[in-house]
Motif scaffolding. Structure first.
Motif, mmCIF file in Angstrom:
data_model
loop_
_atom_site.group_PDB
_atom_site.id
_atom_site.type_symbol
_atom_site.label_atom_id
_atom_site.label_comp_id
_atom_site.label_asym_id
_atom_site.label_seq_id
_atom_site.Cartn_x
_atom_site.Cartn_y
_atom_site.Cartn_z
ATOM 1 N N UNK A 132 -34.605 -26.323 33.331
ATOM 2 C CA UNK A 132 -33.554 -25.812 32.470
ATOM 3 C C UNK A 132 -33.671 -26.475 31.103
ATOM 4 N N UNK A 133 -33.488 -25.687 30.064
ATOM 5 C CA UNK A 133 -33.592 -26.192 28.691
ATOM 6 C C UNK A 133 -32.227 -26.184 28.025
ATOM 7 N N UNK A 134 -31.988 -27.179 27.211
ATOM 8 C CA UNK A 134 -30.721 -27.281 26.512
ATOM 9 C C UNK A 134 -30.891 -27.965 25.169
ATOM 10 N N UNK A 135 -29.766 -28.397 24.628
ATOM 11 C CA UNK A 135 -29.786 -29.035 23.311
ATOM 12 C C UNK A 135 -28.787 -30.193 23.292
ATOM 13 N N UNK A 136 -29.156 -31.244 22.569
ATOM 14 C CA UNK A 136 -28.268 -32.401 22.428
ATOM 15 C C UNK A 136 -27.968 -32.624 20.957
ATOM 16 N N UNK A 137 -26.793 -33.141 20.688
ATOM 17 C CA UNK A 137 -26.396 -33.457 19.317
ATOM 18 C C UNK A 137 -25.755 -34.828 19.288
ATOM 19 N N UNK A 155 -25.644 -24.323 28.023
ATOM 20 C CA UNK A 155 -25.180 -22.949 27.875
ATOM 21 C C UNK A 155 -25.906 -22.302 26.692
ATOM 22 N N UNK A 156 -25.867 -20.964 26.591
ATOM 23 C CA UNK A 156 -26.509 -20.283 25.459
ATOM 24 C C UNK A 156 -25.978 -20.792 24.117
ATOM 25 N N UNK A 157 -26.840 -20.721 23.096
ATOM 26 C CA UNK A 157 -26.490 -21.253 21.781
ATOM 27 C C UNK A 157 -25.251 -20.583 21.201
ATOM 28 N N UNK A 158 -25.039 -19.304 21.515
ATOM 29 C CA UNK A 158 -23.908 -18.613 20.921
ATOM 30 C C UNK A 158 -22.567 -19.096 21.488
ATOM 31 N N UNK A 159 -22.636 -19.925 22.548
ATOM 32 C CA UNK A 159 -21.415 -20.506 23.104
ATOM 33 C C UNK A 159 -21.213 -21.950 22.645
ATOM 34 N N UNK A 160 -22.050 -22.416 21.733
ATOM 35 C CA UNK A 160 -21.987 -23.819 21.329
ATOM 36 C C UNK A 160 -20.694 -24.194 20.627
ATOM 37 N N UNK A 162 -17.824 -23.671 21.788
ATOM 38 C CA UNK A 162 -16.847 -24.022 22.808
ATOM 39 C C UNK A 162 -17.012 -25.487 23.216
ATOM 40 N N UNK A 163 -15.984 -26.309 23.082
ATOM 41 C CA UNK A 163 -16.087 -27.721 23.473
ATOM 42 C C UNK A 163 -16.456 -27.892 24.943
ATOM 43 N N UNK A 164 -16.036 -26.941 25.792
ATOM 44 C CA UNK A 164 -16.239 -27.083 27.232
ATOM 45 C C UNK A 164 -17.705 -27.026 27.644
ATOM 46 N N UNK A 165 -18.585 -26.467 26.814
ATOM 47 C CA UNK A 165 -19.995 -26.340 27.196
ATOM 48 C C UNK A 165 -20.784 -27.613 26.885
ATOM 49 N N UNK A 166 -20.160 -28.572 26.231
ATOM 50 C CA UNK A 166 -20.843 -29.812 25.873
ATOM 51 C C UNK A 166 -20.463 -30.917 26.849
ATOM 52 N N UNK A 167 -21.460 -31.629 27.338
ATOM 53 C CA UNK A 167 -21.221 -32.748 28.249
ATOM 54 C C UNK A 167 -21.593 -34.062 27.589
ATOM 55 N N UNK A 168 -20.860 -35.128 27.924
ATOM 56 C CA UNK A 168 -21.112 -36.445 27.330
ATOM 57 C C UNK A 168 -22.409 -37.050 27.856
#
Length: 233
Positions: A132-137, A155-160, A162-168
């Motif tokens: 699975x591929x993702x992105x970190x900031x 999650x897909x980039x177009x949902x970025x 949404x705070x809920x799609x980001x994990x610590x």
């Protein structure tokens, strides 16, 4: 309730009636005074009890949760040095890896826009691999330039938005050579031990786990990578 008067009451002289009223007034006054005094005593007792409880301090028996110190992250972290392939050595069970029974790796690649590409790969029970591929900031931390506090999204980039799609993704421990890393989440529900080598020596792994225990993580629930996991958050 009846409004009739008895014959004796109607025949009583005015003086007796007046005395009766005075006696009744005295009785009512006495009861009212007693009521007021009792109320004052009760309020004093309640106030004293509240003060004593406040001075004692709340504990588990009072229903107050035990407070743990906020987690601190490594700072600064050079993401260019942190980039590359990492091998998972141990983790707290989680729903994302419930099917992972073999080797698990994470590869980080810095991007021109300042984000980091993340590619996670794990071995499945049938011998295949799941990827699975993702992105970190990076999440800025006041007073700590380059702090190792990131957020990861799969999650897909177009949902970025949404705070809920980001994990610590917090880097809690990192050696100077960027060979071993301890990663977790501030709620202490997620924990990973990562290494540049496929197999980390037992002494170093135990050292990482004991440090995680000192931070408040439930290390007794940690599983070694490759073990079958039956429970997950």
């Amino acid at each position: 309730m009846s409004f009739r008067f008895s014959r004796n009451e109607l025949a009583s002289p005015p003086s007796s009636s007046a005395e009766h009223d005075r006696a009744r007034s005295v009785s009512i006054g006495t009861l009212a005074a007693a009521f007021c005094v009792g109320g004052v005593v009760a309020l004093i007792a309640l106030s004293t009890a509240r003060t004593a409880r406040a001075q004692t301090g709340a504990g588990p028996a009072d229903g107050a949760p035990l407070m743990r110190a906020p987690l601190q992250v490594v700072a600064p972290v050079d993401l260019k040095r942190y980039a590359g392939l990492w091998h998972e050595q141990a983790r707290l069970p989680n729903r994302f890896e419930k099917k992972c029974v073999g080797p698990v790796t994470a590869e980080y690649t810095p991007q021109e826009d300042g984000t980091v590409q993340v590619v996670n790969r794990c071995g499945l029970a049938d011998g295949q691999f799941d990827e699975v591929a993702g992105s970190a900031r990076v999440v800025p931390v006041a007073g700590q330039p380059g702090a190792g506090r990131l957020e990861v999204r799969f999650a897909p980039a177009w949902l970025s938005w949404l705070p809920a799609v980001w994990g610590d993704y917090w880097i809690l421990k990192l050696d100077r050579d960027y060979q071993v890393a301890l990663v977790g989440a501030p709620n202490r529900d997620y924990l990973w031990v990562l290494s540049r080598t496929p197999k980390l020596d037992e002494a170093t792994l135990r050292e990482q786990l004991e440090y995680a225990r000192s931070l408040g993580f439930d290390v007794d629930k940690v599983v070694r990578t490759g073990e079958t996991v039956t429970t997950a958050r």
